[in-house]
Design a protein around this motif. Sequence first.
Motif, mmCIF file in Angstrom:
data_model
loop_
_atom_site.group_PDB
_atom_site.id
_atom_site.type_symbol
_atom_site.label_atom_id
_atom_site.label_comp_id
_atom_site.label_asym_id
_atom_site.label_seq_id
_atom_site.Cartn_x
_atom_site.Cartn_y
_atom_site.Cartn_z
ATOM 1 N N LEU A 1 -1.831 -0.899 1.994
ATOM 2 C CA LEU A 1 -0.828 -0.057 2.188
ATOM 3 C C LEU A 1 -0.422 -0.110 3.509
ATOM 4 O O LEU A 1 -1.092 -0.138 4.480
ATOM 5 N N SER B 1 6.331 -2.068 -1.834
ATOM 6 C CA SER B 1 5.816 -1.220 -2.720
ATOM 7 C C SER B 1 6.124 -1.869 -4.206
ATOM 8 O O SER B 1 5.246 -1.350 -5.148
ATOM 9 N N CYS C 1 4.620 3.549 -5.521
ATOM 10 C CA CYS C 1 3.602 2.872 -4.396
ATOM 11 C C CYS C 1 4.262 3.219 -3.130
ATOM 12 O O CYS C 1 5.356 3.752 -3.196
#
Length: 460
Positions: free
Chosen positions: A34, A185, A180
């Motif tokens: 992330l 993402s 996401c």
Amino acid sequence: MTVASDFGTRMDALSNISASRRLYCATFEINTWLFMQGASKKLALREASIKGVLRYWWRALYWLEEREKAAREHQNYQDINNLALQTLHKRELDLWGGTEGASRVRLKVVQNKEYANQSSNSVPSSIGYGLGQGIYNKEILRPYYTGGTFSLKIELDKSLDEVSVQSVLNAVLCLHQFGCLGARSRNGFGSVTLSKLTHNDRDVLQFHDTALSKHLDKVLKGNDSSEFYSDADINVDDLPPIPAFSRHTQIIEGKGHSHSSTGRDGQQVLADLLDVYKEVRKSYANDDKAFFDSYAKDGFKLENWDPKDKQNDFPQRFFLGMPMVWSVKREGDKPKNYRIEAKAFDTSENNNGKAINRRGSMFFMKVARCKNTNSYIHRVLFMPSLFLPLSPKKVTPFGKFKAAWKRKPEHNKKNRFGTMFSKDFAISSEQPYRANKAFFSNFKRQLSSCEENSVETADE
């Protein structure tokens, strides 16, 4: 570790919630790397960014509801889509806040357990491809979370009715199912799984997950894959003007990969998913190269190209997202490298040819963890929408090819490009949809083939 809220001192500690507010707590697990940064460019889970993601999925969920309502109440109105967008926008501002009013939804992030990587890494080629040049250039250029959990405290105004409360929770659950967080993402980075949702310390995940399923079943009604893959004419009015769920929405869900039995975690499942995605995109790149090469052989006379006569040869990768750039080498006595740029322009009444430099992909990739089996699965959401704005008079947008030849660097400066020519071409509203549904079909077929081969290998 508690990450500082973007609301700063305006947000009270959540332990002192007033009687006029009610609190939900969503606990997420991070399944894939992330990438999210705060104002100081340091690794941080930002409430403002997460709220932006939730608003995005909220719009995707409730666009069709407003569209159908506008069609019922204003049957003779010419531009139903625009009217529905205005209503959706007002509804969004009332719930999520804007310049004219405070948000009735407040968020607070509490990181329970984190695994951060502050250094650069060499990665599989598919991961580098998915990250792109802004984040990866032979090594990872930004810090990222490799895993961990965090809690999202969701503070709702008590004046909200049950429908509005459920709509917020549906957005949270949509993030859990399809979304996401952070950079890249849509390529599956920042995949998160909702492991717990509580209200007043009571687990309500299953109840609200069922509510979301019912809402999606209603939105996706009439979703017929046989109709989706047919060559019937497309009714452009059926496509949402924004990324949103509709009868054209399609979902791919892979088979579970148990971490305990295979040792494959979420990041490895994403690498496999992106490997297939890369190969499918590569096939399009090869087709594009063949297209441009056919004009580069004899002096690169692309200015003679008429898109109307070359519909089947049109570079389809242009419709998978912008900006798009091709590099083409001209063979011959004086070989040159050419840089081909493609842009779109909005010809609707209020914009008069305004350039559209970016257009996001219609595909959303994700890796989710199945709690019951402790396995990771990939999920691909195809959410078609109008590729470019379309006015009530159905004015056709247009694109532009700009070709340039690559000069040698001078005085240690970056390579410069001398303009060769520009070429305008019309873009029908059906072209992008057909190109993207063909890509999705190919992607789905390749993923299915890879899973079958994986099963056969495991059986051996």
